[in-house]
Design an enzyme around this catalytic site. Structure first.
Site, PDB file in Angstrom:
ATOM      1  N   GLY A   1      60.500 -23.921  22.504  1.00  0.00           N
ATOM      2  CA  GLY A   1      59.321 -23.633  21.204  1.00  0.00           C
ATOM      3  C   GLY A   1      57.966 -24.541  21.588  1.00  0.00           C
ATOM      4  O   GLY A   1      58.787 -25.044  22.947  1.00  0.00           O
TER       5      GLY A   1
ATOM      6  N   GLU B   1      49.681 -15.647   5.147  1.00  0.00           N
ATOM      7  CA  GLU B   1      49.793 -14.989   6.565  1.00  0.00           C
ATOM      8  C   GLU B   1      49.804 -13.854   6.737  1.00  0.00           C
ATOM      9  O   GLU B   1      49.382 -12.583   7.053  1.00  0.00           O
ATOM     10  CB  GLU B   1      49.951 -15.756   7.664  1.00  0.00           C
ATOM     11  CG  GLU B   1      48.867 -17.545   7.737  1.00  0.00           C
ATOM     12  CD  GLU B   1      48.602 -17.650   9.143  1.00  0.00           C
ATOM     13  OE1 GLU B   1      49.611 -17.949   9.557  1.00  0.00           O
ATOM     14  OE2 GLU B   1      47.886 -18.326   9.300  1.00  0.00           O
TER      15      GLU B   1
HETATM   16  P1  NAD Z   1      55.523 -24.058   2.500  1.00  0.00           P
HETATM   17  O1  NAD Z   1      57.455 -24.542   1.697  1.00  0.00           O
HETATM   18  O2  NAD Z   1      54.178 -24.050   3.113  1.00  0.00           O
HETATM   19  O3  NAD Z   1      55.236 -22.151   1.202  1.00  0.00           O
HETATM   20  C1  NAD Z   1      56.014 -22.085   0.729  1.00  0.00           C
HETATM   21  C2  NAD Z   1      55.853 -21.651  -0.779  1.00  0.00           C
HETATM   22  O4  NAD Z   1      56.709 -20.373  -1.772  1.00  0.00           O
HETATM   23  C3  NAD Z   1      54.855 -22.233  -1.603  1.00  0.00           C
HETATM   24  O5  NAD Z   1      54.049 -21.983  -1.642  1.00  0.00           O
HETATM   25  C4  NAD Z   1      56.382 -22.732  -2.393  1.00  0.00           C
HETATM   26  O6  NAD Z   1      55.653 -22.701  -4.508  1.00  0.00           O
HETATM   27  C5  NAD Z   1      56.882 -21.489  -2.826  1.00  0.00           C
HETATM   28  N1  NAD Z   1      58.714 -20.935  -3.423  1.00  0.00           N
HETATM   29  C6  NAD Z   1      59.705 -21.442  -3.067  1.00  0.00           C
HETATM   30  N2  NAD Z   1      60.193 -21.651  -3.734  1.00  0.00           N
HETATM   31  C7  NAD Z   1      60.008 -20.803  -5.312  1.00  0.00           C
HETATM   32  C8  NAD Z   1      60.738 -20.071  -5.771  1.00  0.00           C
HETATM   33  N3  NAD Z   1      61.803 -19.674  -5.959  1.00  0.00           N
HETATM   34  N4  NAD Z   1      59.743 -18.593  -6.012  1.00  0.00           N
HETATM   35  C9  NAD Z   1      58.596 -17.826  -6.096  1.00  0.00           C
HETATM   36  N5  NAD Z   1      58.050 -18.937  -5.323  1.00  0.00           N
HETATM   37  C10 NAD Z   1      58.594 -20.359  -3.892  1.00  0.00           C
HETATM   38  O7  NAD Z   1      56.651 -22.432   3.438  1.00  0.00           O
HETATM   39  P2  NAD Z   1      56.052 -21.847   4.663  1.00  0.00           P
HETATM   40  O8  NAD Z   1      54.785 -20.772   3.802  1.00  0.00           O
HETATM   41  O9  NAD Z   1      57.071 -21.336   5.361  1.00  0.00           O
HETATM   42  O10 NAD Z   1      55.585 -22.572   6.516  1.00  0.00           O
HETATM   43  C11 NAD Z   1      56.483 -23.690   6.723  1.00  0.00           C
HETATM   44  C12 NAD Z   1      55.060 -24.775   7.653  1.00  0.00           C
HETATM   45  O11 NAD Z   1      54.628 -24.199   8.229  1.00  0.00           O
HETATM   46  C13 NAD Z   1      54.421 -25.558   6.244  1.00  0.00           C
HETATM   47  O12 NAD Z   1      54.340 -27.000   7.301  1.00  0.00           O
HETATM   48  C14 NAD Z   1      53.321 -24.940   6.954  1.00  0.00           C
HETATM   49  O13 NAD Z   1      51.887 -25.630   6.498  1.00  0.00           O
HETATM   50  C15 NAD Z   1      53.689 -23.666   8.256  1.00  0.00           C
HETATM   51  N6  NAD Z   1      52.580 -23.233   8.791  1.00  0.00           N
HETATM   52  C16 NAD Z   1      51.092 -23.121   8.894  1.00  0.00           C
HETATM   53  C17 NAD Z   1      50.858 -22.222   9.647  1.00  0.00           C
HETATM   54  C18 NAD Z   1      49.147 -22.375  10.065  1.00  0.00           C
HETATM   55  O14 NAD Z   1      48.937 -23.671  10.322  1.00  0.00           O
HETATM   56  N7  NAD Z   1      48.244 -21.499  10.415  1.00  0.00           N
HETATM   57  C19 NAD Z   1      51.206 -21.376   9.510  1.00  0.00           C
HETATM   58  C20 NAD Z   1      52.617 -21.190   9.274  1.00  0.00           C
HETATM   59  C21 NAD Z   1      52.997 -21.902   8.825  1.00  0.00           C
END
Ligand code: NAD
Length: 399
Positions: free
Chosen positions: A10, A165
């Site tokens: 990755g 996204e």
């Molecule tokens: P995340 O943990 O950031 O978001 C998950 C979301 O799901 C949260 O808002 C949470 O409150 C919600 N959630 C969790 N359990 C839930 C439930 N039971 N019911 C309803 N909602 C619930 O995860 P992600 O979006 O997969 O991101 C993972 C990592 O990758 C993060 O650190 C993120 O910043 C990073 N990422 C960054 C980018 C970017 O920079 N453009 C893009 C994608 C991911």
């Protein structure tokens, strides 16, 4: 001859490889991945929504291998035996190493929510992202056969970066879905169910408003403050205050967060959700010759007193740093500590809308989507070099 092994191609693993390949004497490198290709995991949502073909976000690992020092093995890592400096691979058996880079990436986190594994689609690699798109098209076909409204509903579970996204790209492809089902674009509904009262708390009100206004304009049903309690066939069960309610959807996609690879726990590393709290030089607390980088690694942010979020940006920086530290160790020099200063983060919502922070400056709208594509091109450059940027870079900068 010292043997360096890199597990996972990755962002972190390939960046470490490129750093190591700057020197070509005194060691050999073996890089292992289950796939023959590297994929841009930050772009999986576009494959899932069908707005980009999967070939656009992948390239062959062999393209970045210098065969004079590096061997690529396409195989599955089964276990790491750090005590005996061994890696167990599914097909090609046991491999010995002097230095190990563990960069095995992430998996979907279900938090034990009943039915999540069975009834939701994950979006963690090329195969699973392609399945999401296939499922949406199949659901649209089922609508045509049955006229059951639920098949026109697409539910995204979790409104983190990934969920938002994905929603943006799904909106962009609504016309394709509607045409397939033989309905109007407005008949296809995208839901996003989120437990927290609002979205993306790392951004200020101005940026959040930009995102929320656009989602509203595009008729996205953003359901905040609704914790998902369970999933059933074609159904999301969520809490609305004290009451449990159900949302019927022919496509349910799980984006509630990620943990590090299961190999970390299985191999006996001291971990939490697949992440090891590494030493400042990025090595394991027990094994000085084992580097854990990217999504399997936790590094404390002194400002927040919490580990930095797992992003492609930090994975790339860790990869470069681990590579340099291994070169120092091989040369009998001391290692250095990893320092991270975020350059900001930008989230896309579709191809021409985005918002986020560049350094500490707010960006939104078309300029932000331009910045986002430049960030994607930079990460391609960091792992694949100029050749991959020319072949797979994002130069679709139209409005
Ligand atoms: P995340 O943990 O950031 O978001 C998950 C979301 O799901 C949260 O808002 C949470 O409150 C919600 N959630 C969790 N359990 C839930 C439930 N039971 N019911 C309803 N909602 C619930 O995860 P992600 O979006 O997969 O991101 C993972 C990592 O990758 C993060 O650190 C993120 O910043 C990073 N990422 C960054 C980018 C970017 O920079 N453009 C893009 C994608 C991911």
């Amino acid at each position: 001859m010292k043997k360096v092994m890199i597990l996972g191609a990755g962002y972190a693993g390939l960046r470490a490889l490129r750093e190591l390949q700057k020197k070509t004497k005194g060691f050999e490198v073996t890089i292992v991945d289950r796939n023959s290709y590297h994929f841009e995991s930050t772009d999986l949502h576009e494959v899932a929504a069908g707005t980009q073909p999967w070939g656009k976000i992948t390239y062959e690992i062999s393209d970045v291998v210098n065969p004079s020092i590096t061997t690529f093995i396409q195989d599955e890592v089964i276990e790491i035996d750090a005590k005996n400096q061994e890696v167990h691979l599914k097909d090609s058996g046991v491999h010995q190493y002097d230095y190990l880079v563990v960069s095995l990436g992430f998996r979907s986190e279900t938090f034990g929510i009943p039915g999540a594994e069975e009834f939701a689609l994950e979006m963690i690699d090329i195969d699973s992202a392609r399945k999401v798109h296939e499922n949406i098209l199949a659901a649209m076909d089922k609508y045509k056969e049955t006229q059951d409204r639920k098949y026109l509903n697409i539910a995204v579970c979790g409104a983190g970066f990934t969920g938002i996204e994905l929603v943006g790209s799904l909106v962009e492809n609504k016309k394709e879905f509607a045409n397939r089902a033989g309905v109007k674009k407005s008949d296809v509904t995208i839901y996003c169910v989120e437990a927290a009262p609002s979205i993306l708390p790392m951004f200020n009100d101005e940026l959040r408003k930009y995102c929320l206004d656009n989602l509203a304009k595009w008729d996205v049903e953003l359901m905040t403050g609704k914790a998902i309690k369970g999933l059933k066939q074609d159904t999301v069960v969520y809490a609305d205050g004290e009451v449990e309610k159900e949302l019927a959807a022919g496509t349910i996609i799980w984006t509630t967060g990620v943990s590090g690879s299961e190999i970390i726990g299985k191999s006996g590393f001291e971990e939490r959700r697949g992440r090891v709290m590494v030493k400042p030089n990025l090595t394991d607390p027990t094994y000085d010759n084992v580097y854990l980088i990217g999504d399997v690694s936790a590094v404390m942010d002194p400002e927040t007193n919490r580990p930095y979020p797992t992003t492609a940006q930090i994975a790339l920086k860790m990869g470069a740093h681990a590579g340099r530290n291994i070169l120092s160790q091989i040369a009998g020099q001391p290692t250095t500590d990893f320092k991270f200063e975020s350059l900001g983060s930008v989230a896309s919502i579709g191809n021409t809308h985005a918002f986020g922070l560049v350094g500490k400056i707010n960006v939104k709208g078309y300029p932000a989507s331009f910045v986002k594509k430049m960030i994607m091109n930079k990460s391609l450059l960091d792992t694949g070099g100029v050749k991959e940027v020319m072949a797979k870079g994002r130069f679709d900068l139209y409005r």
